[in-house]
Design an enzyme around this catalytic site. Structure first.
Site, PDB file in Angstrom:
ATOM      1  N   GLU A  26       0.935  -1.032   0.083  1.00  0.00           N
ATOM      2  CA  GLU A  26      -0.022   0.001  -0.083  1.00  0.00           C
ATOM      3  C   GLU A  26       0.995   1.159   0.051  1.00  0.00           C
ATOM      4  O   GLU A  26       1.840   1.416   0.834  1.00  0.00           O
ATOM      5  CB  GLU A  26      -0.805  -0.173   1.258  1.00  0.00           C
ATOM      6  CG  GLU A  26      -1.961   0.969   1.222  1.00  0.00           C
ATOM      7  CD  GLU A  26      -2.784   1.425   2.526  1.00  0.00           C
ATOM      8  OE1 GLU A  26      -2.736   0.331   3.357  1.00  0.00           O
ATOM      9  OE2 GLU A  26      -3.512   2.393   2.726  1.00  0.00           O
TER      10      GLU A  26
ATOM     11  N   ARG B 119       5.411 -12.709   9.921  1.00  0.00           N
ATOM     12  CA  ARG B 119       6.154 -11.513   9.281  1.00  0.00           C
ATOM     13  C   ARG B 119       7.727 -11.303  10.031  1.00  0.00           C
ATOM     14  O   ARG B 119       7.710 -12.165  11.234  1.00  0.00           O
ATOM     15  CB  ARG B 119       5.133 -10.247   9.751  1.00  0.00           C
ATOM     16  CG  ARG B 119       5.067 -10.214  11.035  1.00  0.00           C
ATOM     17  CD  ARG B 119       3.707  -9.350  11.331  1.00  0.00           C
ATOM     18  NE  ARG B 119       4.401  -7.680  11.033  1.00  0.00           N
ATOM     19  CZ  ARG B 119       3.639  -7.013  10.157  1.00  0.00           C
ATOM     20  NH1 ARG B 119       2.724  -7.494   9.601  1.00  0.00           N
ATOM     21  NH2 ARG B 119       4.318  -5.863   9.968  1.00  0.00           N
TER      22      ARG B 119
ATOM     23  N   LYS C  79       4.717   0.696   8.936  1.00  0.00           N
ATOM     24  CA  LYS C  79       4.902   2.071   8.476  1.00  0.00           C
ATOM     25  C   LYS C  79       4.043   3.224   9.383  1.00  0.00           C
ATOM     26  O   LYS C  79       4.662   4.242   9.293  1.00  0.00           O
ATOM     27  CB  LYS C  79       4.023   2.080   7.102  1.00  0.00           C
ATOM     28  CG  LYS C  79       5.045   1.191   5.991  1.00  0.00           C
ATOM     29  CD  LYS C  79       4.118   1.091   4.663  1.00  0.00           C
ATOM     30  CE  LYS C  79       3.368   0.305   4.642  1.00  0.00           C
ATOM     31  NZ  LYS C  79       2.624  -0.053   3.496  1.00  0.00           N
TER      32      LYS C  79
HETATM   33  P1  ATP Z   1       2.837  -2.186   8.021  1.00  0.00           P
HETATM   34  O1  ATP Z   1       2.126  -2.773   9.020  1.00  0.00           O
HETATM   35  O2  ATP Z   1       4.497  -1.863   8.215  1.00  0.00           O
HETATM   36  O3  ATP Z   1       2.101  -0.896   7.447  1.00  0.00           O
HETATM   37  P2  ATP Z   1       1.903  -3.426   5.913  1.00  0.00           P
HETATM   38  O4  ATP Z   1       1.559  -4.805   5.890  1.00  0.00           O
HETATM   39  O5  ATP Z   1       0.427  -2.683   6.141  1.00  0.00           O
HETATM   40  O6  ATP Z   1       2.745  -2.906   6.671  1.00  0.00           O
HETATM   41  P3  ATP Z   1       1.760  -3.386   3.104  1.00  0.00           P
HETATM   42  O7  ATP Z   1       2.160  -2.196   2.453  1.00  0.00           O
HETATM   43  O8  ATP Z   1       0.225  -3.757   3.118  1.00  0.00           O
HETATM   44  O9  ATP Z   1       2.015  -3.034   4.519  1.00  0.00           O
HETATM   45  O10 ATP Z   1       2.430  -4.564   2.855  1.00  0.00           O
HETATM   46  C1  ATP Z   1       3.115  -5.116   1.605  1.00  0.00           C
HETATM   47  C2  ATP Z   1       3.247  -6.545   1.775  1.00  0.00           C
HETATM   48  O11 ATP Z   1       4.279  -6.667   2.433  1.00  0.00           O
HETATM   49  C3  ATP Z   1       2.208  -7.417   2.463  1.00  0.00           C
HETATM   50  O12 ATP Z   1       2.122  -8.529   1.631  1.00  0.00           O
HETATM   51  C4  ATP Z   1       2.486  -7.769   3.728  1.00  0.00           C
HETATM   52  O13 ATP Z   1       2.162  -8.665   4.232  1.00  0.00           O
HETATM   53  C5  ATP Z   1       4.101  -7.818   3.786  1.00  0.00           C
HETATM   54  N1  ATP Z   1       4.818  -7.221   4.935  1.00  0.00           N
HETATM   55  C6  ATP Z   1       4.564  -6.214   5.681  1.00  0.00           C
HETATM   56  N2  ATP Z   1       5.250  -6.233   6.788  1.00  0.00           N
HETATM   57  C7  ATP Z   1       5.998  -7.287   6.932  1.00  0.00           C
HETATM   58  C8  ATP Z   1       6.837  -8.060   7.704  1.00  0.00           C
HETATM   59  N3  ATP Z   1       7.228  -7.421   8.850  1.00  0.00           N
HETATM   60  N4  ATP Z   1       7.425  -8.987   7.247  1.00  0.00           N
HETATM   61  C9  ATP Z   1       7.054  -9.754   6.486  1.00  0.00           C
HETATM   62  N5  ATP Z   1       6.213  -9.298   5.454  1.00  0.00           N
HETATM   63  C10 ATP Z   1       5.617  -8.005   5.630  1.00  0.00           C
HETATM   64 MG    MG Z   2      -1.367  -2.691   4.980  1.00  0.00          MG
END
Ligand code: ATP
Ligand code: MG
Length: 564
Positions: free
Chosen positions: A38, A267, A277
């Site tokens: 995102e 994760r 983020k």
């Molecule tokens: P954040 O919680 O930091 O905002 P998010 O999951 O909301 O992260 P996205 O942009 O939706 O951020 O993530 C893109 C991809 O990265 C998704 O498939 C998510 O599962 C993966 N991802 C995010 N954080 C991690 C992590 N700590 N370890 C492994 N994969 C991750």
């Molecule tokens: Mg997300």
């Protein structure tokens, strides 16, 4: 741990599952994955794990494999073009390529709208007029079922009309939502008629003002996967409870080009590091760090500026592997991967971080000799260089102790130490200023101890230290970065309501002026160095100039002599 693709291929449950699918010719043997960020912030190390997995699978599975980069840009209020650009840069930096397969969920808005209309026509979606609070109150709990909305049994015609009017902008935000009609008594809360469209009178960075209704992530994601014929939709564990909804949508929307399925992996959580983020944005917005690319940040842009390498990150992701249960990885393991990689190609130089002057009283005034040193013992091709040596030198204050502790084998009053690649010196006199601070060490050198020759008639020399020639040394700014947080799990320790910023370390950045050998004057911004006996350093890509490098400490040497 072996590097061969075969070894890594058999290592984790995702790769085993995919190998089985390929063997069974599911999807004609294709493996199509996606990385779906995102664009609401900069990517961090957690994302790197997901990138290495998704793009890695595409590399490992030959010509019938590819990986898409898809921006999940369904929430116009938090997303910005700056983030889109940085995400593309970061994925490329990690060494991956999406080729022609760059997508935006917003490109599917019209199709997603059409799918919603088709769900309404099948009696599987309805417009709800309840407020957000009412919907939450009637959702039930984990132990009791939810209550059906009074609008749940609206006719298809009425739903079609209301949904069209939602799109036309007739209603205010929060006045109505479109919900999937699934099961208000489901033990899985995500299946209790989840909202799939909401009204948002917001400008979108790509679609502008074309839309005032936006699909929810849980709705847009599986259908975007299907539209791109994704075969394996890999996400993190928190989406496990969303999987039934994912499958419900794939099963109930007709005419989808692909039939993806979702699987979850743990994760990445790292000690002393935050991986969200939202929280990283807070650090940036409140000025607690110097932007998204502050070298203390776990963002890809931060670690890049610090001097971590893509090879190190990829190797780290390989080492940690994939699991089905949550875990916490030691920051030390990441640093180990960084050292392993930098050891191979960082040019060695002599730098003295906390200089004290040494005068070699028996070395001729005005004489300069040039000591030939190997640039990198790990790679002969990196060649050699000459480093000037003269009567006045700097050594590191940590290499001298006036009152030595037990086991200290470096320079002490009356003691002898070897200057690396030069000769041995004996400390004859310690000069101090009026306040008692040491200003100079007066030493003699022994010409007979060159080329590793042992002193004759004196005790064995146990310590070897590095040095720079005072007259030739450059003064450079060195930024000593350290852990951003004082505790292993700032998130956990702060708790739900707590403030993680209380655990920010006051010592995460120390800026010093160091003395360094003159060869670095020509160093380009963005070059890796090993300061011998100290650590790995990187010429800051933003603030360095030719002739005036600024060094970021990437990581200390494991057996480095400097404590901080
Ligand atoms: P954040 O919680 O930091 O905002 P998010 O999951 O909301 O992260 P996205 O942009 O939706 O951020 O993530 C893109 C991809 O990265 C998704 O498939 C998510 O599962 C993966 N991802 C995010 N954080 C991690 C992590 N700590 N370890 C492994 N994969 C991750
Ligand atoms: Mg997300």
């Amino acid at each position: 741990m072996s590097d061969s693709p075969a070894a890594s291929a058999s290592q984790d449950f995702i790769r085993e599952m995919i190998a089985t699918d390929v063997a069974d010719q599911r999807n004609d043997g294709w493996v199509i994955t996606r990385f779906p960020p995102e664009p609401n912030g900069y990517l961090h190390l957690g994302h790197a794990k997901s990138i290495c997995l998704n793009f890695g699978l595409s590399e490992e599975n030959g010509p019938k494999a590819r990986c898409h980069l898809r921006f999940d840009d369904t929430n116009p209020t938090k997303e910005e073009v700056e983030y889109v650009d940085s995400i593309m840069e970061d994925v490329k930096w990690l060494g991956f390529d999406w080729g022609d397969h760059l997508f935006y969920a917003s490109d599917y808005f019209e199709k997603l709208y059409g799918f919603a209309v088709s769900l309404i026509k099948k009696g599987l979606a309805y417009v709800d007029d309840q407020t957000h609070e009412q919907m939450r109150a009637t959702r039930g709990t984990l132990t009791s079922p939810g209550t059906a909305s009074p609008y749940r049994d609206r006719s298809v015609e009425e739903n079609l009309d209301l949904f069209a009017r939602m799109r036309a902008g007739e209603f205010k935000e929060g006045e109505r939502v479109l919900r999937a009609k699934i099961d208000m008594a489901s033990p899985n809360m995500n299946m209790r008629d989840p909202a799939i469209y909401r009204i948002l009178h917001a400008h979108h960075h790509r679609t502008g003002d074309a839309w005032c209704i936006y699909p929810m992530y849980d709705y847009a994601h599986p259908l975007s996967d299907a539209l791109e014929s994704i075969t394996h939709s890999l996400c993190t564990l928190e989406f496990e409870h969303h999987r039934p909804l994912y499958e419900w949508l794939i099963a109930n929307v007709d005419g989808l080009p692909g039939q993806p399925y979702q699987r979850e992996f743990a994760r990445l959580n790292l000690t002393y590091t935050l991986m969200s983020k939202r929280k990283l944005l807070k650090l940036v917005k409140e000025g607690l760090v110097n932007g998204w690319d502050d070298p203390r940040m776990p963002t890809i842009s931060g670690i890049r500026r610090r001097g971590y390498t893509p090879e190190a990150i990829r190797s780290f992701c390989k080492i940690i592997g994939l699991t089905k249960y949550p875990s916490l990885t030691e920051l030390g393991l990441l640093e180990h991967s960084v050292r392993e990689d930098l050891n191979k190609h960082a040019q060695r130089v002599y730098a003295v971080l906390r200089p004290i002057k040494v005068v070699l009283t028996n070395y001729p005034e005005g004489q300069v000799e040039h000591v030939e040193l190997v640039n990198n013992p790990e790679n002969e091709a990196d060649g050699k260089r000459f480093v000037p040596l003269s009567r006045e030198l700097y050594i590191d204050a940590d290499d001298f102790m006036e009152t030595p502790s037990a086991g200290f084998h470096r320079l002490v009053p009356g003691g002898e130490v070897r200057l690396k690649y030069a000769f041995c010196i004996i400390c004859q006199e310690v000069i101090k200023d009026a306040d008692g601070n040491i200003t100079e060490l007066r030493c003699t050198y022994d010409d007979a101890t060159r080329h590793g020759a042992k002193p004759v008639g004196r005790p064995k020399v146990k310590g070897t230290i590095h040095w720079v020639s005072a007259a030739h040394a450059l003064d450079v700014e060195v930024r000593l970065y350290d852990k951003l947080f004082t505790v292993e799990q700032p998130d956990e320790q702060a708790g739900e309501e707590g403030d993680f910023t209380q655990f920010l370390s006051q010592e995460s950045l120390q800026i010093i002026s160091a003395k360094i050998e003159p060869s670095v004057a020509t160093a380009k911004p963005g070059s890796h160095f090993q300061f011998e006996r100290v650590g790995y350093f990187f010429t800051d890509p933003k603030d360095s100039q030719l002739g005036k490098p600024v060094f970021n400490r990437t990581v200390q040497l494991k057996d480095g002599f400097v404590k901080k």
